[in-house]
Design a protein around this motif. Structure first.
Motif, mmCIF file in Angstrom:
data_model
loop_
_atom_site.group_PDB
_atom_site.id
_atom_site.type_symbol
_atom_site.label_atom_id
_atom_site.label_comp_id
_atom_site.label_asym_id
_atom_site.label_seq_id
_atom_site.Cartn_x
_atom_site.Cartn_y
_atom_site.Cartn_z
ATOM 1 N N ALA A 18 10.420 -5.265 5.643
ATOM 2 C CA ALA A 18 10.384 -4.626 4.332
ATOM 3 C C ALA A 18 9.946 -5.609 3.253
ATOM 4 O O ALA A 18 9.183 -5.261 2.338
ATOM 5 N N PHE A 19 10.422 -6.833 3.350
ATOM 6 C CA PHE A 19 10.031 -7.887 2.417
ATOM 7 C C PHE A 19 8.518 -8.115 2.483
ATOM 8 O O PHE A 19 7.835 -8.202 1.457
ATOM 9 N N ALA A 20 7.983 -8.195 3.707
ATOM 10 C CA ALA A 20 6.552 -8.413 3.898
ATOM 11 C C ALA A 20 5.735 -7.224 3.390
ATOM 12 O O ALA A 20 4.671 -7.393 2.775
ATOM 13 N N LEU A 21 6.219 -6.024 3.645
ATOM 14 C CA LEU A 21 5.510 -4.829 3.202
ATOM 15 C C LEU A 21 5.426 -4.755 1.684
ATOM 16 O O LEU A 21 4.385 -4.395 1.121
ATOM 17 N N GLY A 22 6.508 -5.093 1.023
ATOM 18 C CA GLY A 22 6.492 -5.090 -0.436
ATOM 19 C C GLY A 22 5.484 -6.081 -0.978
ATOM 20 O O GLY A 22 4.724 -5.772 -1.916
ATOM 21 N N MET A 23 5.462 -7.285 -0.399
ATOM 22 C CA MET A 23 4.506 -8.302 -0.827
ATOM 23 C C MET A 23 3.073 -7.844 -0.586
ATOM 24 O O MET A 23 2.185 -8.027 -1.430
ATOM 25 N N ALA A 24 2.839 -7.254 0.594
ATOM 26 C CA ALA A 24 1.494 -6.792 0.935
ATOM 27 C C ALA A 24 1.025 -5.701 -0.026
ATOM 28 O O ALA A 24 -0.119 -5.716 -0.507
#
Length: 382
Positions: free
Chosen positions: A244-250
């Motif tokens: 989820a952290f990575a998706l938000g950044m992406a």
């Protein structure tokens, strides 16, 4: 699992997104953490009877993703409510639940998580931090004494305690078994040294030394014989939340790139009209959406109590989101050209940050190992 989110989840996304936009890039972490806690977002996954929202990992991952998409992710959410809160809620004693869960739910108390060791890396079976029973000399339970080292522990300086993975000796077999202990930040013998990182984040990284840290008997979380189950109950949420952290950044990076491609005009038309710009951005969007689906599946399986299914899906989600994030950030910077490296647009710092999702809390290579022998039935290489 329906691939369409419920209205409740859509409403949660919209509300958190609005909160994120109010804070945005350059946010004050303490202010945002406090507001998110008061609104019930930090403890949305914790039981209602202890002050939580009564939801699950699906809801908590939505919160982190939307804050990240707004440019203000709260990294400690991966640890404090997701790992530590989940472990205590599922396995803690009634006293531990009453003491910790209300504070973790409203954000007034926080907890770090220490598992990685200098000589163990991704091999949790080589953990050497040990816990032995203390002897008071009077036959009474003297609690525990912890000895060992941990590295890359996030936010130890700003949390109230750290959930430490140690090993105790099985009285029947003599072998060591994993157990989890709550260690207060100011416990005597609990020393921390900040690791000098190129990555700039509010949550600093630390090396910990546990020099005969003496703890009361109730510092042990739950049952001494259920440590391995408790450990993996915390690692699956960690992987989902990292996704989820990575998706938000992406999403944040691609949104900036798309906006730039729509407005930056060269040769009488926006650069987004050129396929060399448009197609890579479209490809990143597809990869992000695919990773979001797997992340939702993993959260759904975990919330449904399917730990085995969640383990596979959580690893896949973390892998897919990590890869999508790195490529999205790279393409966003490339779309902006020189502007992608300026402070004005805030993308350059994501180049380093995006790598985190590939290497932590477990590398993509270890995930491929897991999938190859757990999902495909291939022999282990280690």
């Amino acid at each position: 699992m329906s691939i369409v989110e419920t209205q409740e989840h859509q409403d949660l996304r919209a509300a958190v997104a609005a909160l994120g936009r109010r804070h945005g890039r350059g946010f004050d972490r303490d202010t945002l953490w406090s507001e998110a806690g008061k609104l019930g977002y930090l403890g949305v996954n914790l039981p209602e009877e202890y002050g939580g929202g009564g939801g699950g990992l699906a809801e908590l991952s939505i919160v982190l993703e939307e804050l990240g998409a707004a440019g203000c992710p709260l990294l400690l959410m991966v640890v404090s409510p997701a790992i530590c809160g989940t472990v205590i809620a599922r396995f803690g004693t009634e006293e531990q639940k009453r003491e910790w869960l209300p504070g973790l739910a409203d954000g007034s108390r926080t907890m770090a998580f220490g598992i990685t060791e200098p000589d163990a890396g991704s091999n949790s079976h080589r953990i050497t931090t040990t816990a032995r029973r203390a002897d008071n000399g009077d036959g009474a339970d003297g609690g525990w004494i912890l000895t060992g080292r941990k590295v890359f522990v996030s936010g130890v300086d700003i949390t109230d305690a750290t959930l430490i993975v140690g090993r105790t000796e099985d009285a029947r077999t003599g072998s060591l078994k994993p157990c989890l202990f709550i260690v207060p930040r100011d416990a005597p013998g609990f020393h921390r040294t900040q690791i000098d990182m190129e990555l700039q984040a509010v949550e600093k990284q630390f090396e910990l030394v546990l020099d005969d840290v003496r703890l009361p008997a109730d510092a042990l979380v739950g049952d001494e014989d259920a440590g391995l189950l408790q450990l993996f109950a915390g690692l699956n949420p960690e992987r989902v939340m990292t996704a989820a952290f990575a998706l938000g950044m992406a999403r944040h990076a691609i949104d900036k790139a798309v906006d730039y491609a729509k407005t930056r005009t060269v040769w009488k038309q926006p650069i987004g009209a050129h396929q060399a710009i448009a197609h890579p951005l479209a490809q990143s969007h597809i990869e992000i959406e695919l990773a979001r689906l797997m992340t939702r599946k993993a959260a759904h399986l975990y919330d449904a109590g399917d730990d085995a299914g969640a383990g596979e899906a959580a690893n896949m989600a973390k892998y897919a989101a990590g890869e999508a994030c790195v490529r999205a950030v790279d393409q966003a910077v490339h779309t902006l050209g020189g502007n992608g490296l300026t402070r004005e647009y805030g993308l350059a710092s994501l180049i380093t940050a995006s790598r985190v999702a590939r290497i932590a809390p477990v590398s993509r290579e270890m995930i491929l190992n897991y999938i190859s022998h757990q999902s495909l039935g291939l022999p282990k290489s280690y």
